[in-house]
Structure formats: structure tokens, C-alpha cells
Write an enzyme that holds these catalytic residues in place. Structure first.
Site, PDB file in Angstrom:
ATOM      1  N   LEU A   1       0.809  -1.225   0.000  1.00  0.00           N
ATOM      2  CA  LEU A   1       0.000   0.000   0.000  1.00  0.00           C
ATOM      3  C   LEU A   1       0.836   1.266   0.000  1.00  0.00           C
ATOM      4  CD1 LEU A   1      -2.809  -1.200   2.442  1.00  0.00           C
ATOM      5  CD2 LEU A   1      -2.702  -1.356  -0.055  1.00  0.00           C
TER       6      LEU A   1
ATOM      7  N   ILE B   1       5.348   3.423  -4.866  1.00  0.00           N
ATOM      8  CA  ILE B   1       6.776   3.117  -5.053  1.00  0.00           C
ATOM      9  C   ILE B   1       7.483   4.313  -5.698  1.00  0.00           C
ATOM     10  CG2 ILE B   1       6.338   0.651  -5.196  1.00  0.00           C
ATOM     11  CD1 ILE B   1       6.811   0.851  -8.214  1.00  0.00           C
TER      12      ILE B   1
ATOM     13  N   HIS C   1      -4.355  -5.885  -8.412  1.00  0.00           N
ATOM     14  CA  HIS C   1      -5.321  -4.881  -7.946  1.00  0.00           C
ATOM     15  C   HIS C   1      -6.704  -5.530  -7.888  1.00  0.00           C
ATOM     16  CE1 HIS C   1      -6.974  -0.914  -7.181  1.00  0.00           C
ATOM     17  NE2 HIS C   1      -7.936  -1.208  -8.031  1.00  0.00           N
TER      18      HIS C   1
ATOM     19  N   ASP D   1      -1.715   2.182 -10.950  1.00  0.00           N
ATOM     20  CA  ASP D   1      -2.627   1.174 -11.535  1.00  0.00           C
ATOM     21  C   ASP D   1      -2.852   1.411 -13.027  1.00  0.00           C
ATOM     22  OD1 ASP D   1      -4.673   1.417  -8.551  1.00  0.00           O
ATOM     23  OD2 ASP D   1      -2.901   0.187  -8.954  1.00  0.00           O
TER      24      ASP D   1
ATOM     25  N   GLU E   1      -7.822 -13.108  -7.274  1.00  0.00           N
ATOM     26  CA  GLU E   1      -6.441 -12.718  -6.940  1.00  0.00           C
ATOM     27  C   GLU E   1      -5.517 -13.903  -6.730  1.00  0.00           C
ATOM     28  OE1 GLU E   1      -6.014  -9.604  -3.977  1.00  0.00           O
ATOM     29  OE2 GLU E   1      -8.135  -9.184  -4.221  1.00  0.00           O
TER      30      GLU E   1
HETATM   31  C1  GRF Z   1      -6.388  -7.018  -0.569  1.00  0.00           C
HETATM   32  O1  GRF Z   1      -7.463  -6.102  -0.564  1.00  0.00           O
HETATM   33  C2  GRF Z   1      -6.007  -7.297  -1.963  1.00  0.00           C
HETATM   34  O2  GRF Z   1      -7.145  -7.230  -2.792  1.00  0.00           O
HETATM   35  C3  GRF Z   1      -5.094  -6.198  -2.317  1.00  0.00           C
HETATM   36  O3  GRF Z   1      -4.409  -5.870  -1.102  1.00  0.00           O
HETATM   37  C4  GRF Z   1      -5.203  -6.307   0.012  1.00  0.00           C
HETATM   38  C5  GRF Z   1      -4.438  -7.172   0.968  1.00  0.00           C
HETATM   39  O4  GRF Z   1      -3.975  -8.298   0.308  1.00  0.00           O
HETATM   40  N1  GRF Z   1      -4.177  -6.618  -3.361  1.00  0.00           N
HETATM   41  P1  GRF Z   1      -3.066  -9.402   1.091  1.00  0.00           P
HETATM   42  O5  GRF Z   1      -4.019 -10.272   1.863  1.00  0.00           O
HETATM   43  O6  GRF Z   1      -2.123  -8.631   2.016  1.00  0.00           O
HETATM   44  O7  GRF Z   1      -2.357 -10.149   0.003  1.00  0.00           O
END
Ligand code: GRF
Length: 208
Positions: free
Chosen positions: A91, A94, A110, A151, A181
């Protein structure tokens, strides 16, 4: 052997899907040489430890200025010498320098069908809140190469997921993780590791 570094921030369920894929042999020719988290004490780090993968915390607030954080982050990556960097629930924006140093070698997962519900402010649960607010009937996930934008990089793969009556953001997030995912990201890594997908002239190209 494709050496990958996985960057995480929290729960690490996508990291776990990669770890499990390598263990099960559905991801081949790949080794996770390190995990980097911007947060200490998160489940991602436990998952890395349980799998015997070196894990590092590089936390923005440990640095007086953002550039120092960026330098520390880039230095850690240089130390690990990855062929591919995987942003898996990472999150933190970068540094542009990272995109320049690793062109076509950074991918991100994403939790929506880009270009819907993406860009600045769209991350984690908020993506699903907005999808439910808009009333879409189909959402999903996207794996893409990372460029300077948020993104906006070339799309590698996408998978649609039904939105059901009564879905809450949490229920929808879990379905998107399970049905999209955790399938797309391991598949993309296996494709890249085995030369089936790469980025050429700014586009995602499937070779075979
Ligand atoms: C999730 O909302 C995923 O969709 C997004 O980041 C969040 C956490 O993912 N990519 P994770 O469980 O830490 O992989």
C-alpha cells in the site's frame, strides 16, 4: 530460476498463494528470495518466517524524509537482486526511480477490473466499497506491469467475479481474493518465470 521479491503491507494472503503455488509446483522455475514489508508485526511477516523466506521491514516513518525511505527501500531491493518484484497488497506508492531501475520487472495485483475502481485512493476494502456503492454486477481482479502511473501499467490478466445480493465489502473482498487474486497472481508469476509473458514496447505480450 526467476528470483522474486514480494512487497507486502498486511495480511499477506496473496504472498501465501505464491508460497503455496511454489510448494505445490503450480508455479515453477521461481524462488522467493525475500519479502519486504512497510509495516512491522503484520501477518505477512509470519507467513514469510513460516516458509523460511528472509523478510525485511522498511518503514517510511523510520526516515525523516521520504527520499531517505526510498533510498533504503531501493538499497534493500538491490541487495536481494530480484529478477521480478511482486507488489502483493503493498500500500505504499513506489519511488519513480524503482520503475526506472526495474522496467518491465514489477507487477501488481489490484482488486478490481482496471480501469474501474483504481488509481489514487482505491486500495484494499475501499475498492469493494466503491464497487458496491456504484452497484456493479461484476467486479474482479487485475494483474498488471507497474509503470510511473497508479494502476495504469500494461494489463497482464484479469478475472471477473460476480457481485451478489447482500454482499458486504468484506464478503466481496474475500470472494475476489478466492476466485480471482489468488489464481491470477500465481499464474502471472509462473507465466513470466517460464517466458510466456513479458513487457515489450510498453505492452504486456503473451509469447505462447
Ligand atoms: C487485498 O485487498 C487485496 O485485494 C489487495 O491488497 C489487500 C491485501 O492483500 N491486493 P493481502 O491479503 O495482504 O495479500
Amino acid at each position: 530460476m526467476l528470483k522474486i521479491v514480494v512487497c507486502v503491507s498486511g495480511g499477506g494472503t496473496n504472498l501465501q498463494a505464491i508460497i503455496d503455488g511454489i510448494a505445490a509446483g503450480s508455479i515453477t522455475n521461481t524462488e522467493i528470495v525475500g519479502v519486504i514489508s512497510n509495516n512491522p508485526g503484520v501477518k505477512s511477516l509470519d507467513r514469510a518466517a513460516a516458509a523460511g523466506i528472509p523478510a525485511f521491514v522498511v518503514r517510511p516513518k523510520d526516515y525523516a524524509v521520504r527520499d531517505d525511505f526510498h533510498k533504503a527501500f531501493l538499497d534493500k531491493l538491490a541487495e536481494l537482486q530480484p529478477d521480478l518484484i511482486v507488489l502483493a497488497g503493498f500500500l505504499v506508492r513506489i519511488p519513480e526511480e524503482m520503475v526506472k531501475r526495474y522496467p518491465g520487472r514489477i507487477i501488481n495485483i489490484h482488486p478490481s477490473l482496471i480501469p474501474s475502481f483504481c488509481g489514487t485512493g482505491y486500495y484494499g476494502l475501499k475498492v469493494h466499497e466503491k464497487a458496491l456503492e456504484r452497484g456493479v454486477k461484476v467486479t474482479g481482479a487485475t494483474v498488471h506491469f507497474v509503470n510511473e502511473g497508479m494502476d495504469e501499467g500494461p494489463i497482464i490478466s484479469q478475472k471477473a467475479v460476480q457481485v451478489l445480493e447482500g454482499d458486504t465489502p468484506e464478503v466481496l473482498q474475500k470472494r475476489v481474493m478466492e476466485e480471482a487474486e489468488w489464481i491470477l497472481l500465481p499464474q502471472a508469476i509462473d507465466d513470466i518465470a517460464n517466458g510466456r509473458v513479458c513487457m515489450e514496447n510498453g505492452r504486456s505480450v503473451r509469447k505462447v
